[in-house]
Design an enzyme around this catalytic site. Structure first.
Site, mmCIF file in Angstrom:
data_model
loop_
_atom_site.group_PDB
_atom_site.id
_atom_site.type_symbol
_atom_site.label_atom_id
_atom_site.label_comp_id
_atom_site.label_asym_id
_atom_site.label_seq_id
_atom_site.Cartn_x
_atom_site.Cartn_y
_atom_site.Cartn_z
ATOM 1 N N HIS A 26 -10.837 -29.860 28.606
ATOM 2 C CA HIS A 26 -9.765 -28.827 29.584
ATOM 3 C C HIS A 26 -10.142 -28.743 30.356
ATOM 4 O O HIS A 26 -11.603 -28.681 31.136
ATOM 5 C CB HIS A 26 -9.842 -27.372 28.287
ATOM 6 C CG HIS A 26 -10.049 -27.551 26.776
ATOM 7 N ND1 HIS A 26 -10.432 -28.536 26.129
ATOM 8 C CD2 HIS A 26 -8.984 -27.284 26.911
ATOM 9 C CE1 HIS A 26 -9.535 -27.781 24.935
ATOM 10 N NE2 HIS A 26 -9.141 -27.247 25.298
ATOM 11 N N LEU A 116 -13.496 -18.426 19.771
ATOM 12 C CA LEU A 116 -13.252 -17.525 21.225
ATOM 13 C C LEU A 116 -13.308 -15.881 20.082
ATOM 14 O O LEU A 116 -13.432 -15.869 19.169
ATOM 15 C CB LEU A 116 -11.031 -17.764 21.281
ATOM 16 C CG LEU A 116 -11.214 -18.866 22.187
ATOM 17 C CD1 LEU A 116 -9.433 -19.145 22.121
ATOM 18 C CD2 LEU A 116 -11.805 -19.147 23.582
ATOM 19 N N ASP A 155 -8.110 -15.126 28.121
ATOM 20 C CA ASP A 155 -6.774 -14.305 27.720
ATOM 21 C C ASP A 155 -7.046 -14.083 25.966
ATOM 22 O O ASP A 155 -6.363 -13.342 25.413
ATOM 23 C CB ASP A 155 -5.356 -14.681 28.719
ATOM 24 C CG ASP A 155 -5.110 -14.607 29.462
ATOM 25 O OD1 ASP A 155 -5.485 -13.571 29.976
ATOM 26 O OD2 ASP A 155 -5.192 -15.847 30.348
ATOM 27 N N HIS A 260 -3.814 -26.794 30.334
ATOM 28 C CA HIS A 260 -4.760 -26.017 29.163
ATOM 29 C C HIS A 260 -5.696 -27.354 29.381
ATOM 30 O O HIS A 260 -6.964 -26.860 29.348
ATOM 31 C CB HIS A 260 -3.899 -25.188 28.374
ATOM 32 C CG HIS A 260 -4.729 -24.615 27.274
ATOM 33 N ND1 HIS A 260 -5.675 -23.247 27.202
ATOM 34 C CD2 HIS A 260 -5.528 -25.889 25.732
ATOM 35 C CE1 HIS A 260 -6.485 -23.764 26.513
ATOM 36 N NE2 HIS A 260 -6.557 -24.977 25.647
ATOM 37 N N SER A 378 -26.322 2.636 1.625
ATOM 38 C CA SER A 378 -26.462 2.121 1.336
ATOM 39 C C SER A 378 -27.040 0.352 0.887
ATOM 40 O O SER A 378 -28.177 0.039 -0.027
ATOM 41 C CB SER A 378 -24.420 2.032 0.494
ATOM 42 O OG SER A 378 -23.961 2.602 0.755
ATOM 43 N N GLU A 405 -17.826 -5.636 11.140
ATOM 44 C CA GLU A 405 -18.596 -6.546 10.725
ATOM 45 C C GLU A 405 -19.184 -7.349 11.458
ATOM 46 O O GLU A 405 -20.068 -7.846 11.828
ATOM 47 C CB GLU A 405 -18.535 -6.758 9.223
ATOM 48 C CG GLU A 405 -18.278 -5.641 8.477
ATOM 49 C CD GLU A 405 -17.700 -4.860 7.947
ATOM 50 O OE1 GLU A 405 -16.735 -4.573 9.173
ATOM 51 O OE2 GLU A 405 -17.401 -3.716 7.653
ATOM 52 N N PHE A 431 -17.730 -8.128 1.988
ATOM 53 C CA PHE A 431 -17.207 -8.360 3.291
ATOM 54 C C PHE A 431 -18.766 -8.922 4.390
ATOM 55 O O PHE A 431 -18.080 -9.073 5.472
ATOM 56 C CB PHE A 431 -18.005 -6.875 3.754
ATOM 57 C CG PHE A 431 -16.670 -5.294 3.568
ATOM 58 C CD1 PHE A 431 -15.762 -5.667 2.488
ATOM 59 C CD2 PHE A 431 -17.750 -4.165 2.911
ATOM 60 C CE1 PHE A 431 -14.990 -4.734 2.184
ATOM 61 C CE2 PHE A 431 -16.982 -3.181 2.195
ATOM 62 C CZ PHE A 431 -15.523 -4.002 1.734
ATOM 63 N N ASP A 463 -16.172 0.652 -7.740
ATOM 64 C CA ASP A 463 -15.551 1.073 -6.531
ATOM 65 C C ASP A 463 -14.283 -0.372 -6.730
ATOM 66 O O ASP A 463 -14.028 -0.431 -5.891
ATOM 67 C CB ASP A 463 -16.405 0.395 -5.651
ATOM 68 C CG ASP A 463 -16.788 1.715 -4.747
ATOM 69 O OD1 ASP A 463 -16.261 2.532 -4.732
ATOM 70 O OD2 ASP A 463 -17.676 0.889 -4.331
ATOM 71 N N HIS A 467 -14.428 -3.983 -4.045
ATOM 72 C CA HIS A 467 -15.695 -4.559 -3.348
ATOM 73 C C HIS A 467 -16.818 -5.312 -4.142
ATOM 74 O O HIS A 467 -17.708 -5.475 -4.640
ATOM 75 C CB HIS A 467 -16.540 -2.958 -3.920
ATOM 76 C CG HIS A 467 -15.836 -2.339 -2.542
ATOM 77 N ND1 HIS A 467 -14.985 -1.918 -1.961
ATOM 78 C CD2 HIS A 467 -16.246 -1.013 -2.208
ATOM 79 C CE1 HIS A 467 -14.334 -1.263 -0.925
ATOM 80 N NE2 HIS A 467 -15.371 -0.610 -1.085
HETATM 81 C C1 LIG Z 1 -11.120 -18.997 16.665
HETATM 82 C C2 LIG Z 1 -10.833 -20.058 18.112
HETATM 83 N N1 LIG Z 1 -9.041 -19.874 17.331
HETATM 84 C C3 LIG Z 1 -8.321 -20.991 17.857
HETATM 85 C C4 LIG Z 1 -9.240 -21.911 18.854
HETATM 86 C C5 LIG Z 1 -8.583 -23.489 20.133
HETATM 87 N N2 LIG Z 1 -8.219 -22.485 21.389
HETATM 88 C C6 LIG Z 1 -8.876 -22.879 22.596
HETATM 89 S S1 LIG Z 1 -8.624 -22.476 23.846
HETATM 90 C C7 LIG Z 1 -7.462 -21.460 23.659
HETATM 91 C C8 LIG Z 1 -6.268 -20.547 24.201
HETATM 92 C C9 LIG Z 1 -6.965 -20.323 25.181
HETATM 93 O O1 LIG Z 1 -6.453 -19.068 25.938
HETATM 94 P P1 LIG Z 1 -7.090 -18.390 27.076
HETATM 95 O O2 LIG Z 1 -8.755 -17.742 26.750
HETATM 96 O O3 LIG Z 1 -6.216 -17.751 28.025
HETATM 97 O O4 LIG Z 1 -7.716 -20.051 27.839
HETATM 98 P P2 LIG Z 1 -7.074 -20.598 28.844
HETATM 99 O O5 LIG Z 1 -5.765 -21.839 28.625
HETATM 100 O O6 LIG Z 1 -7.298 -19.641 30.461
HETATM 101 O O7 LIG Z 1 -8.028 -22.045 28.823
HETATM 102 C C10 LIG Z 1 -7.053 -21.901 21.959
HETATM 103 C C11 LIG Z 1 -6.124 -21.420 21.265
HETATM 104 C C12 LIG Z 1 -10.086 -21.926 19.039
HETATM 105 N N3 LIG Z 1 -11.149 -21.923 20.695
HETATM 106 N N4 LIG Z 1 -11.044 -20.473 18.857
#
Ligand SMILES: Cc1ncc(C[n+]2csc(CCOP(=O)(O)OP(=O)(O)O)c2C)c(N)n1
Length: 658
Positions: A26, A116, A155, A260, A378, A405, A431, A463, A467
């Site tokens: 990237h 992410l 983002d 990207h 608990s 969690e 959970f 529960d 649960h």
């Molecule tokens: C939990 C998760 N879901 C999906 C992805 C795949 N993924 C990597 S980067 C990205 C987009 C991220 O967007 P942003 O944070 O705005 O990064 P930018 O486009 O600015 O590089 C996705 C969906 C991931 N790495 N982790």
């Protein structure tokens, strides 16, 4: 368009070279975020590239892990042991510069990131660790623990629930030394951010108790520097700095999702370099850039030396505190015999034993910091007589995570990564699904967090099925490098905690029962440490083998009493498949002799996986459907999980195999 700083241009140029050379990766995020990365590493962070493990360094996590090349380049230029050859090996087989940053793999990488949102949460965990240690050890004029914790997130990270859960916790605690640089480029993988989000991030964070700042031009180093300086001044709130960046800065594709990820090809690469005013060869760093970054090394060494001198004076002034501090940094977690004293009660729930162990351990090793996701009473996760951490007062080792969690587990990962502390956290086993990705992340990184999962079977009762865990144990056992430990009684629980405390690079998940079970006289400490052992033996080669875990072990013991009237029966307690599987063949053969085909596994959960222990002729008692809301005793009757039924099942298996 000319670059304002040749160092920033060098970073951008190396981004292009590395991604093109790898033919993968990237470059969009790194091209946009290069100036703020530069400002952090070159001017703002207190770090010594020659000693990436210096305890009092500022911590930095690249939450946008897909932008890993930016981090590798910053580490390289700052003087960490990340070479130009490493940059050329970006994303290649066995390189030190893998696709996403991996902790304990590349010097200077503080946390594995990529999923992410979790980097954000681990950053909160690191900041909590700093605040806690600071509160416990610092004295007037002796700021022995005193660092900032930074992250860059995108983002996408701020769309993830785990980041927002963690942000709420950080805001509630008022973590003043946590600084988030938000790479606000309005683009994610699929297109413009507005496809999926239109909210005002700053207002959202303000509502959670954060200070928010705005940098309108992410290429303006001065504006970035001022914002970070301002963030540092705020002592009572974490700060989010929204930095307006352009994804893929310098490219024809800038500002779009097309930049990207993926390389751009020779022509476009040349165009980007032209835009940023770069005319050097590939992978070239001119002297002025080397010179510029040499200041990082110089300053870092001085900073660490000064800290060492401070520590020497601290050791003289506060010898007892210093000894405790040193012990915590060393993370030697060997428990005394007192802490390991067997329980002598007739009955005890394993969750209760776990709570008692937690408290025994804390008395000897006050290194634990953790809590529960709003189920502390608990889960028995509270360290008694100690305060809860609160806004402005971080001395308490107990944390109220709220009903969050995933964030809880991820924060504990970060907290443990900090060093000096060991994280633990609890909720109901069912959970664990909410926190599964963070448990996996702990296992992947090799971070020894202890997950305290109570209410570990349908015995939860009324529960109901929401649960009642079913497939959880086997799904967690499928996770590499996680040790699932389901103790049979209070004394096996002691061993589970002991092993979890001694663990250096494996997380432990303790699966614990809510209800009272007998404290078994037959528990064998050594066997329990091996993950499986003969708890009760009639013969080295029995007619029938009952293999059980957790609360079902005492059922097996009862069933054996009946069966032994007619057969030679052994009961095997198997608290941990992972530990047992590591034993040598001779030991495993002794516990599960191959000459005995009549093996019955007994576990209140999915039967998947048990065939590896019961073999072709054995059988498994378990539950492969959802439970239901009902008093536990009636449920056990319905699911035929009674001593009588175990006896019947064992006999019929024996008859069948005769
Ligand atoms: C939990 C998760 N879901 C999906 C992805 C795949 N993924 C990597 S980067 C990205 C987009 C991220 O967007 P942003 O944070 O705005 O990064 P930018 O486009 O600015 O590089 C996705 C969906 C991931 N790495 N982790």
């Amino acid at each position: 368009m000319k670059e304002t700083s040749s160092s920033v241009a060098a970073i951008r140029s190396l981004v292009v070279d590395s991604v093109e050379n790898a033919n993968h990766g990237h470059m969009g995020m790194p091209l946009g975020a290069a100036p703020m990365g530069y400002e952090l590493f070159r001017n703002q962070m207190k770090h010594n590239p020659k000693n990436p493990k210096w305890f009092n360094r500022d911590r930095f996590v690249l939450t946008s892990g897909h932008g890993s090349i930016l981090l590798y380049i910053l580490l390289h230029l700052s003087g960490y042991d990340v070479t130009m050859e490493d940059l050329k090996a970006f994303r290649k087989h066995d390189s030190r510069t893998p696709g996403h940053p991996e902790v304990f793999h590349t010097p200077g990488v503080e946390a594995t990131t990529g999923p992410l949102g979790q980097g954000f949460s681990m950053t909160v965990g690191l900041a909590i660790a700093e605040a806690h240690l600071r509160a416990r050890f610092n004295k007037q004029d002796y700021p022995v623990v005193d660092h900032y914790t930074y992250t860059i997130c995108g983002d996408g990270d701020l769309e993830e629930g785990v980041a927002l859960e963690s942000a709420a916790i950080a805001g509630n605690l008022g973590l003043g030394k946590l600084i988030v640089l938000y790479d606000s480029n309005d683009v994610t993988s699929d297109g413009p951010l507005t496809l999926s989000s239109r909210e005002n991030i700053q207002e959202k964070f303000q509502a959670m108790g954060w200070q928010t700042l705005y940098v309108k031009d992410g290429n303006d180093l001065q504006e970035i520097a001022q914002a970070i300086e301002q963030a540092k001044q705020e002592k009572t709130q974490p700060t989010l700095i929204e930095v307006k960046n352009i994804i893929g800065f310098g490219s024809h594709l800038q500002g779009t999702e097309k930049i990207h990820s993926n390389p751009v090809g020779k022509t476009e690469a040349a165009y980007i370099k032209e835009t940023i005013g770069w005319s050097h060869d590939e992978f070239f760093v001119p002297e002025e850039v080397v010179e510029d970054f040499s200041e990082v090394l110089r300053k870092g060494e001085v900073d660490e030396e000064n800290w060492q001198l401070l520590i020497e004076r601290y050791a003289k002034e506060y010898p007892a505190l210093y000894e405790e501090f040193k012990k915590m940094i060393d993370e030697k977690c060997i428990l005394s015999e007192t802490a390991l004293t067997p329980f002598t009660e007739e009955t005890m729930a394993t969750r209760t034993a776990s709570g008692k162990m937690l408290n025994r351990i804390y008395e000897e090793l006050p290194i634990l910091v953790g809590g529960s996701a709003d189920l502390a009473s608990s889960n028995k996760t509270t360290i008694n007589g100690q305060p809860f951490m609160e806004n402005g007062n971080y001395k308490g080792p107990n944390i109220h995570f709220g009903v969050r969690e995933f964030a809880m587990a991820s924060i504990e990962n970060g907290l443990t990564l900090h060093g000096g502390l060991k994280g633990y956290c609890g909720t109901f086993l069912v959970f664990s699904d909410y926190m599964r990705s963070a448990i996996r992340h702990a296992a992947l990184m090799g971070v020894p967090v202890t997950f305290v999962m109570t209410h570990d079977s349908i015995q939860v009762g009324q529960d109901g099925p929401t649960h009642q865990p079913i497939e959880h144990l086997i799904s967690l056992r499928a996770m590499p490098n996680l040790v699932v430990y389901r103790p049979a009684d209070a004394n096996e629980t002691i061993i589970g905690w002991k092993l979890a405390m001694e663990s250096k690079n494996q997380p432990y998940l303790l699966a614990l029962g809510r209800h009272e079970v007998p404290v078994l006289k037959e528990v064998d400490k050594e066997g329990a440490q091996r993950g499986g052992y003969i708890l009760s033996e009639d013969s080295p080669i029995p007619d029938i083998l009952l293999i059980a875990t957790g609360s079902e072990v005492s059922m097996a013991v009862e069933a054996k009493k009946e069966l032994s009237k007619q057969f030679k029966v052994n009961v095997v307690s198997l608290p941990s498949w992972e530990l047992f599987d590591q034993q040598n063949e001779e030991y495993k053969e002794k516990v599960l002799p191959s000459e005995c085909p009549n093996r019955l596994s007994i576990e209140l959960g999915s039967t998947i996986g048990w065939s590896k222990y019961v073999g072709n002729f054995g059988e498994s008692l378990g539950i492969d459907s959802y439970g239901k809301s009902s008093p536990a005793s009636e449920l056990l009757e319905e699911f035929q999980f009674t001593v009588n039924h175990i006896v019947k099942a064992a006999k019929s298996m024996y008859e069948k195999n005769k």
